[in-house]
Write a protein that holds these residues in place. Structure first.
Motif, mmCIF file in Angstrom:
data_model
loop_
_atom_site.group_PDB
_atom_site.id
_atom_site.type_symbol
_atom_site.label_atom_id
_atom_site.label_comp_id
_atom_site.label_asym_id
_atom_site.label_seq_id
_atom_site.Cartn_x
_atom_site.Cartn_y
_atom_site.Cartn_z
ATOM 1 N N SER A 275 0.895 -1.184 -0.129
ATOM 2 C CA SER A 275 0.109 0.355 0.032
ATOM 3 C C SER A 275 1.058 1.123 0.080
ATOM 4 N N ALA A 276 1.505 1.036 0.276
ATOM 5 C CA ALA A 276 3.200 2.054 0.257
ATOM 6 C C ALA A 276 4.012 2.247 -1.120
ATOM 7 N N GLY A 277 3.345 1.718 -1.711
ATOM 8 C CA GLY A 277 4.509 0.966 -3.018
ATOM 9 C C GLY A 277 5.936 0.531 -2.513
ATOM 10 N N VAL A 278 6.421 0.334 -2.151
ATOM 11 C CA VAL A 278 7.362 -0.546 -1.646
ATOM 12 C C VAL A 278 7.513 -1.884 -2.017
ATOM 13 N N ARG A 279 8.806 -1.862 -3.017
ATOM 14 C CA ARG A 279 8.742 -2.880 -3.949
ATOM 15 C C ARG A 279 9.853 -4.021 -2.772
ATOM 16 N N PRO A 280 10.552 -5.177 -4.050
ATOM 17 C CA PRO A 280 11.933 -6.088 -3.343
ATOM 18 C C PRO A 280 13.119 -4.709 -3.511
ATOM 19 N N GLN A 281 12.631 -4.811 -4.545
ATOM 20 C CA GLN A 281 14.864 -3.636 -4.486
ATOM 21 C C GLN A 281 14.370 -2.378 -3.886
ATOM 22 N N ASP A 282 12.966 -1.504 -3.578
ATOM 23 C CA ASP A 282 13.577 -0.992 -2.482
ATOM 24 C C ASP A 282 14.152 -0.927 -1.384
ATOM 25 N N ILE A 283 13.676 -2.178 -0.740
ATOM 26 C CA ILE A 283 13.668 -2.879 0.754
ATOM 27 C C ILE A 283 15.449 -3.164 0.135
ATOM 28 N N VAL A 284 15.593 -4.326 -0.806
ATOM 29 C CA VAL A 284 17.346 -4.607 -0.621
ATOM 30 C C VAL A 284 18.368 -3.101 -0.925
ATOM 31 N N GLY A 285 17.725 -2.167 -2.111
ATOM 32 C CA GLY A 285 18.067 -0.793 -2.088
ATOM 33 C C GLY A 285 18.580 -0.285 -0.428
ATOM 34 N N ALA A 286 17.383 0.235 0.044
ATOM 35 C CA ALA A 286 17.904 0.601 1.554
ATOM 36 C C ALA A 286 19.020 -0.400 2.131
ATOM 37 N N ILE A 287 18.911 -1.949 2.203
ATOM 38 C CA ILE A 287 19.566 -1.958 3.021
ATOM 39 C C ILE A 287 20.923 -2.609 2.578
ATOM 40 N N THR A 288 21.470 -2.649 1.452
ATOM 41 C CA THR A 288 22.632 -2.159 1.130
ATOM 42 C C THR A 288 23.597 -0.775 0.857
ATOM 43 N N GLY A 289 22.742 -0.006 0.485
ATOM 44 C CA GLY A 289 23.289 1.272 0.646
ATOM 45 C C GLY A 289 22.887 2.138 1.893
ATOM 46 N N GLU A 290 22.968 1.239 2.957
ATOM 47 C CA GLU A 290 22.937 1.549 4.601
ATOM 48 C C GLU A 290 23.813 0.140 5.543
ATOM 49 N N THR A 291 24.348 -0.425 4.884
ATOM 50 C CA THR A 291 24.694 -1.625 6.058
ATOM 51 C C THR A 291 25.906 -1.953 5.126
ATOM 52 N N GLY A 292 26.673 -2.976 5.812
ATOM 53 C CA GLY A 292 27.983 -3.843 4.955
ATOM 54 C C GLY A 292 26.743 -5.292 4.531
ATOM 55 N N VAL A 293 25.986 -5.520 4.194
ATOM 56 C CA VAL A 293 24.995 -6.130 3.909
ATOM 57 C C VAL A 293 24.809 -6.324 2.594
ATOM 58 N N SER A 294 25.341 -7.286 1.858
ATOM 59 C CA SER A 294 25.619 -7.757 0.094
ATOM 60 C C SER A 294 24.194 -8.045 0.016
ATOM 61 N N GLY A 295 23.901 -7.918 -1.548
ATOM 62 C CA GLY A 295 22.778 -8.395 -1.646
ATOM 63 C C GLY A 295 22.724 -9.501 -1.801
ATOM 64 N N ARG A 296 24.100 -10.403 -2.495
ATOM 65 C CA ARG A 296 23.755 -11.629 -1.762
ATOM 66 C C ARG A 296 23.632 -11.989 -1.260
ATOM 67 N N ASP A 297 23.544 -11.711 0.439
ATOM 68 C CA ASP A 297 23.222 -11.794 1.922
ATOM 69 C C ASP A 297 22.108 -12.608 2.041
ATOM 70 N N ILE A 298 21.476 -11.209 1.267
ATOM 71 C CA ILE A 298 19.931 -11.190 2.006
ATOM 72 C C ILE A 298 18.767 -12.671 1.319
ATOM 73 N N GLY A 299 17.764 -13.210 1.997
ATOM 74 C CA GLY A 299 16.962 -14.620 1.232
ATOM 75 C C GLY A 299 16.073 -13.606 1.406
ATOM 76 N N ALA A 300 15.426 -14.469 1.504
ATOM 77 C CA ALA A 300 14.010 -14.641 0.986
ATOM 78 C C ALA A 300 13.197 -13.101 1.820
ATOM 79 N N ILE A 301 12.092 -12.296 0.795
ATOM 80 C CA ILE A 301 11.313 -11.158 1.174
ATOM 81 C C ILE A 301 10.441 -11.001 0.956
ATOM 82 N N GLU A 302 9.243 -11.359 1.642
ATOM 83 C CA GLU A 302 7.764 -11.162 1.587
ATOM 84 C C GLU A 302 6.955 -10.012 1.715
ATOM 85 N N ILE A 303 5.991 -9.359 0.619
ATOM 86 C CA ILE A 303 5.768 -7.978 0.984
ATOM 87 C C ILE A 303 4.094 -8.165 1.027
ATOM 88 N N ALA A 304 3.833 -7.710 2.267
ATOM 89 C CA ALA A 304 2.772 -7.898 2.646
ATOM 90 C C ALA A 304 1.478 -6.439 2.206
#
Length: 562
Positions: A490-519
């Motif tokens: 409902s807020a327009g959030v997509r998986p790539q938004d979450i991946v981008g926020a995590i990889t852009g703000e932390t040392g976690v790479s995109g390959r370290d992120i597992g499943a993303i479920e968006i309700a």
């Protein structure tokens, strides 16, 4: 004087692209091709194989995406006609989105497939039929093995960031895929570097390829301007705030901020005006009369910030210009040299500042090497730095008033009257406070998080061993846990938004992120246990789709962590 736009070099219209593609590029605000696009698009449109060497951020995506889309036929079949291989899920999403934007009027069906996304969704999309598949090698090979990614109709294969795919251990996967696609195909390979392994792939799988390498000339001796060059590594979400913070600390007399597209120029101009700066936009979509008015305001001092594209800023000569700011890392070292050459003229000192995202750090190193100049990586000014700088400006203004204003005696009666009740120092402090606050300079309350540059490939380590698992990018050691993010569809959030926020703000790479479920109202994200607290803290400081979400461990995960 602003340079006559008729003197510009070849534009996209000169590349014989379809009208639908030209319209999409115009709507997106792209004004002229980058060097790699000018060199690569014509031979690709002729059906030639191509081997291109170009760094990240030089416009490679459009260089191959536009020819791929050009070849799409109306009423395309049910099997894909093009396959693009990329090293990471983030790049797969990025390339797919770009191709969607370019091919919107063509009805292009583009599908990204990568690990970490439910395979059922990919299977359903492939069953419905797609024109272009953008895939990571491992997931592409999985689908080929299942028989769900038919290759019989593939007429064009693109290997993007080929050297990175080899560094990540995908060499055998790439060889296997290239053996399965039809022999009569067009093959395109782009790489930032050309190690022997890349040359070997080219010899085995490309037929008399056109070889393109954008030659870069360093400035001649004695021509380098007197420019202090620095860069700040900052995530895209915090770029507007970082730009404002840097401008406040630097306090330029006049500055040009360079953006890549007209759309970005308009958005940033509006944002900076909303933050209290006197900003003007300048791009190729404006008429000459409008451009002249903008330049008149800048030279008259009624505007102090010009937000512009490279094309629109050609031929500008602004005597009072002190700062050039690259809102993005320029696509080529030559562009960087031309931009910073606008300051530091006639023996005057100038300042060149670049806002670089973590993924652009390598391009900064390339610019340093080609220009033979040092770009100092600095920390984004903190709230304390900003307050100190604003106090300095208040002190300077008071000092100037004391030195130059001879009409202070009329205020003496106020001071003498107050001295009967208050200490002279307290009176002075209150006066300074009023002067400081009258400037409207209230410091930002929120710190901009530090972001570390992504390491060079040499530091990433090579993965050795004959086994298939040894060739895969490895997750961080330890188990996975799940976090709750209070923002969803409902807020327009997509998986790539979450991946981008995590990889852009932390040392976690995109390959370290597992499943993303968006309700509808929340999202659940699997991340390595060891990085969970870092990710939660970082996401609490950032924004998703313009709002700060609630972020915590998923309730189902809390008992397991106790």
């Amino acid at each position: 004087m602003v340079e006559d736009m008729s003197d510009e070099g070849p534009g996209f219209a000169d590349l014989a692209l379809r009208p639908e593609l030209l319209k999409a590029l115009s709507d997106l605000g792209y004004e002229e091709p980058t060097p790699i696009q000018r060199e690569a698009i014509p031979p690709l449109l002729e059906g030639r194989d191509l081997l291109g060497q170009a760094a990240t951020g030089t416009g490679k995506t459009a260089a191959f995406a536009l020819p791929v889309l050009q070849r799409l036929q109306e009423g395309s079949g049910e099997t894909p006609s093009a396959l693009v291989l990329v090293p990471t899920r983030e790049l797969a999403v990025q390339v797919s989105e770009a191709m969607h934007r370019y091919g919107r009027d063509l009805g292009a069906r583009v599908l990204p497939i990568y690990g970490g996304q439910p395979i059922g969704r990919q299977l359903r999309a492939l069953e419905r039929g797609v024109d272009i598949v953008v895939a990571t090698p491992g997931r592409a090979l999985d689908h080929i093995g299942r028989g769900t990614l038919p290759l019989k109709g593939i007429a064009m294969v693109v290997l993007d960031e080929a050297d990175e795919m080899l560094d990540m251990g995908f060499a055998e996967d790439i060889e296997a895929i290239l053996q399965d696609v039809p022999e009569e195909r067009q093959t395109v390979l782009f790489s930032a570097t050309m190690p022997p392994r890349i040359d070997g792939i080219a010899r085995r799988h490309l037929r008399e390829p056109v070889r393109i390498r954008i030659e870069r000339e360093a400035p001649a001796a004695g021509e380098a301007p007197l420019v202090r060059q620095s860069a700040y590594v900052v995530s895209r979400a915090h770029k507007p705030a970082a730009l404002g913070r840097v401008l406040d600390v630097e306090a330029p007399t006049a500055a040009i901020v360079f953006c890549r597209t007209r759309e970005e120029v308009d958005q940033l101009t509006e944002t900076m005006n909303g933050r209290g700066y006197r900003a003007e936009a300048l791009h190729g979509g404006m008429g000459q009369e409008q451009r002249d008015r903008v330049m008149g305001r800048l030279r008259a001092g009624t505007a102090d910030l010009l937000v512009a594209t490279d094309v629109a800023a050609r031929g500008l000569d602004i005597e009072q210009l002190t700062h050039v700011i690259n809102y993005d890392v320029p696509s080529a070292p030559e562009a960087y040299v031309h931009r910073i050459g606008r300051v530091g003229r006639a023996g005057r000192e100038g300042v060149a500042i670049t806002l670089a995202e973590p993924r652009e750090h390598r391009m900064l190193k390339t610019i340093e090497r080609v220009t033979r100049s040092r770009i100092t990586i600095e920390k984004v000014p903190t709230v304390a730095d900003l307050r100190a700088r604003r106090l300095e400006l208040t002190r300077a203004a008071l000092e100037e008033s004391i030195m130059e204003d001879g009409d202070l005696d009329r205020f003496r009666v106020v001071v003498e009257t107050l001295c009967d009740e208050f200490d002279l120092m307290d009176i002075a402090l209150a006066a300074v406070k009023l002067a400081h606050e009258s400037t409207g300079a209230a410091a930002d309350e929120e710190e901009i998080p530090d972001v570390a540059p992504r390491p060079e490939r040499a530091d990433r380590g090579r993965r050795e061993g004959p086994g298939r698992d040894d060739r895969r990018p490895r997750r961080q050691t330890g188990g996975m846990t799940r976090i709750f993010v209070g923002a969803g569809r409902s807020a327009g959030v997509r998986p790539q938004d979450i991946v981008g926020a995590i990889t852009g703000e932390t040392g976690v790479s995109g390959r370290d992120i597992g499943a993303i479920e968006i309700a509808d109202r929340f999202s659940l994200v699997e991340i390595p246990e060891g990085a969970a607290q870092e990710v939660i803290s970082a996401l609490r400081r950032t924004t998703l789709k313009g709002r700060k979400p609630t972020v915590r461990f998923d309730r189902d995960e809390v008992p397991r962590r106790r």
